[in-house]
Write an enzyme that holds these catalytic residues in place. Structure first.
Site, PDB file in Angstrom:
ATOM      1  N   ASP A 270       0.868  -1.119   0.011  1.00 51.59           N
ATOM      2  CA  ASP A 270      -0.051  -0.071   0.160  1.00 51.59           C
ATOM      3  C   ASP A 270       0.966   1.276   0.035  1.00 51.59           C
ATOM      4  O   ASP A 270       1.892   1.398   1.002  1.00 51.59           O
ATOM      5  CB  ASP A 270      -0.892  -0.032   1.234  1.00 51.59           C
ATOM      6  CG  ASP A 270      -1.762   1.133   1.493  1.00 51.59           C
ATOM      7  OD1 ASP A 270      -1.891   2.067   0.433  1.00 51.59           O
ATOM      8  OD2 ASP A 270      -2.277   1.148   2.600  1.00 51.59           O
ATOM      9  N   HIS A 443      -3.714   4.423   6.817  1.00 49.82           N
ATOM     10  CA  HIS A 443      -2.718   3.879   5.757  1.00 49.82           C
ATOM     11  C   HIS A 443      -1.408   4.208   6.456  1.00 49.82           C
ATOM     12  O   HIS A 443      -1.132   5.097   6.920  1.00 49.82           O
ATOM     13  CB  HIS A 443      -2.699   4.814   4.528  1.00 49.82           C
ATOM     14  CG  HIS A 443      -4.133   4.177   3.776  1.00 49.82           C
ATOM     15  ND1 HIS A 443      -4.153   3.454   3.098  1.00 49.82           N
ATOM     16  CD2 HIS A 443      -4.871   5.034   3.701  1.00 49.82           C
ATOM     17  CE1 HIS A 443      -5.451   3.420   2.475  1.00 49.82           C
ATOM     18  NE2 HIS A 443      -5.880   4.442   2.945  1.00 49.82           N
TER      19      HIS A 443
HETATM   20 ZN   LIG Z   1      -9.248   0.892   2.564  1.00 47.71          ZN
END
Ligand SMILES: [Zn+2]
Length: 642
Positions: A270, A443
């Site tokens: 990510d 994130h």
């Molecule tokens: Zn997500």
């Protein structure tokens, strides 16, 4: 670890067929147009109500026999692992990864992307799956990392097209997928199996899949680990590492560290927050900040957030209880998500705490918390309706405090500024995440990303799930933690990364598998969903919409005698968004004269041909108007024959 091998029969394996469509190879994929929009015949075949029309066989298999034969020769996939990301390498959204080992295919995620500013009228964009359509028999399973729309939104549109293979996902994700699919009556009945971090899925003797628990802004997020004969592939999904998550288990750091000893071939990770320094803060820390805030507020509290931030929503419920307030949920997506999460006991609250609209105004202001969508200034979302006085029961008043609890998505800055202006003008106070950090992203930031790479120690690395500059930033971090530059692949959507056995040595380190970022590219153009249609909005439609939104349109209606082709009466002109007709009589008369001339100027030997007349009107009136106004309205000729 308990191994609950969930073997499932691949009853369609007998039909395995070599692929009959060659992936398009671009000489230089980097130079390829990034956002070429096209409708795919095949994808265009399913449109009504988000379901699927029966696929018309646009490729005649008989005709293609010779082509197939040559392709089998060219593409020998024995011993090859191919990885292609159909969406999510050039944008945040429409995530979808295809992993292909020899003749078996696994898919990770099927998301949607919300439209860009140059796509008027488009609801969302989904990944292009033309590469998979003739390989249905080879698609063994779909794994969904978590329940956000940019990972599940494409499911109702895509599953039918790829043969509805079995799906594996966490409980929360399954709840949200079921909720979403229920809106699409014609989508197939999904074969969903719920998994936990203790499950393994055996695809075949060659492929097995494991799950790794990670944190994010929604419960039940899993990284996917695929065991292949060439080594393990780790796909992180969206993640952050949170030691004290709200209402979720912490990321499985032990397992992550173990993976480091398992000679990981490829890590796909990510990159959403790869340009942000430091560590992501824990969801619990946000809760504490909010608590301090709530304590001081005496009027109504109105919170704008994402419907998907369920951890945040849990905290708000907890605080409501603590401060004796009741909660009003505004916006369909929030109501849906809360309902699903509450049903499966992921959100914990007493249902009595929720207040319905009709009772809202009977409560004292200091007893109310309103949670709504639209903190990004989205049209039609709760907040924008409230500030525009379009909401049935709620309007702002002095004493209200509006909390913006989500960070600004780049590109939305101005809209949000406007929204905040409107809030303040109506007497309410604003608290946004910049004034007090009540935002924790979902994130991993740079230090978390480095930690993950250090622990997993992959041979090859591929940043995913972001725009190109973020992928590049993530690639640089990978280099910093010692992954060799030649083993880091910053790919474009659809670009194939290939692995096969071989030897190479970089700085005395031996590699037994060779990975290459190939020049092969499979289709990854936008497939646009517009209202209930999928893929039926082509570049042409979009161009028309853009033309109309910029320069308006003018409709030219001519009535002609079907026998002689003579014009009957005077042409009618209708302008929308182009010029105000009453103030431009002169120009309108000139256009009318021009149209009369065009209709007259026909070949007397042929019957009246309306296509010819239409084209002529379109071209000549268009040119004339451009000459006169320097604008290019869309000219829409209508020929009526009587
Ligand atoms: Zn997500």
């Amino acid at each position: 670890m308990i191994d609950k091998y969930q073997a499932f029969s691949s009853d369609n394996s007998k039909n395995v067929r070599p692929f009959n469509s060659a992936p398009t190879t671009l000489n230089n994929p980097r130079l390829a147009p990034r956002k070429n929009v096209s409708t795919y015949h095949s994808v265009g075949n399913y449109q009504a109500a988000g379901g699927f029309r029966k696929k018309t066989n646009f490729k005649n298999p008989v005709k293609n026999v010779s082509k197939e034969m040559t392709e089998i020769k060219t593409f020998d996939n024995t011993g090859k692992l191919r990885v292609m990301v159909l969406g999510g390498l050039e944008e945040v959204g429409r995530n979808m990864t295809v992993i292909e080992y020899e003749k078996e295919i696994i898919i990770i995620d099927m998301g949607l992307q919300f439209p860009e500013e140059d796509m008027p009228g488009i609801d969302y964009v989904i990944p292009n799956v033309s590469y998979l359509e003739d390989k249905k028999d080879r698609i063994k399973a779909v794994f969904i990392t978590h329940g956000h729309f940019d990972h599940i939104g494409g499911i109702p549109h895509i599953m039918g097209v790829i043969g509805n293979p079995p799906m594996f996902m966490g409980k929360m994700t399954a709840g949200l997928v079921r909720k979403r699919i229920a809106e699409f009556k014609q989508a197939p009945v999904l074969k969903i199996k719920e998994i936990t971090e203790f499950d393994r899925v055996k695809i075949s003797d060659k492929l097995q899949v494991e799950f790794l628990r990670v944190n994010h802004s929604i419960p039940d997020c899993f990284a996917i680990i695929i065991n292949t004969p060439l080594g393990k592939v780790v796909h992180t999904g969206d993640f952050k590492i949170d030691f004290t998550p709200v209402n979720d288990k912490p990321a499985d750091l032990n397992r992550i560290a173990q993976l480091g000893a398992e000679n990981i071939l490829l890590m796909m990770s990510d990159s959403t927050d790869a340009v942000h320094l430091g560590y992501q803060i824990s969801e619990s820390a946000i809760g504490d900040e909010m608590d301090k805030l709530f304590e001081k507020i005496s009027g109504r509290i109105i919170i704008g957030t994402f419907a998907s931030q369920l951890s945040r929503i849990q905290k708000i419920f907890d605080l409501a209880k603590k401060y004796g307030r009741r909660i009003s949920l505004q916006g369909r997506s929030i109501n849906d998500n809360v309902e699903v999460a509450h049903q499966i006991n992921y959100l914990k609250f007493d249902p009595k705490i929720i207040v319905e609209d009709k009772d809202l105004n009977r409560l004292r202001d200091d007893k109310i918390i309103i949670i709504g969508t639209g903190a990004q200034g989205e049209n039609n979302a709760f907040l924008s309706r409230v500030v525009n006085n379009e909401h049935r029961t709620i309007s702002l008043r002095s004493g209200d405090t509006v909390i913006f609890s989500s960070s600004v998505i780049p590109g939305n800055e101005r809209t949000i500024q406007n929204l905040m202006d409107m809030v303040v003008r109506q007497g309410a106070k604003i608290i946004n995440y910049k004034m007090m950090d009540i935002h924790a992203g979902g994130h991993a930031k740079q230090e978390d990303l480095k930690l993950m790479m250090r622990l997993i120690r992959p041979q090859y690395f591929m940043p995913i799930e972001a725009n190109h500059y973020m992928l590049q930033a993530h690639a640089e971090l990978a280099e910093q933690v010692g992954i060799f530059k030649e083993n880091i692949f910053v790919a474009d959507n659809g670009q194939v990364v290939e692995f096969k056995k071989g030897h190479k040595v970089i700085n005395d380190k031996k590699f037994e598998v060779l990975g290459t970022l190939t020049k092969e590219k499979v289709p990854s153009d936008y497939v646009m969903v517009d209202g209930l249609g999928v893929g039926d909005v082509s570049a042409i439609v979009l161009r028309d919409r853009r033309v109309m939104s910029e320069d308006g349109m003018i409709v030219v209606i001519v009535t002609i005698d079907s026998k002689t082709g003579d014009l009957i009466g005077s042409p009618d002109l209708i302008s929308r968004g182009f010029i105000y007709m009453k103030e431009n009589r002169d120009l309108i008369e000139k256009v009318r004269a021009k149209v009369k001339f065009i209709v007259k100027d026909k070949n007397d030997n042929t019957p009246a041909d309306d296509d010819y007349i239409k084209n002529k009107i379109r071209n000549e009136v268009g040119q004339f108007l451009f000459g006169a106004t320097k604008r290019r309205p869309m000219v829409l000729p209508v020929v009526i024959k009587i």
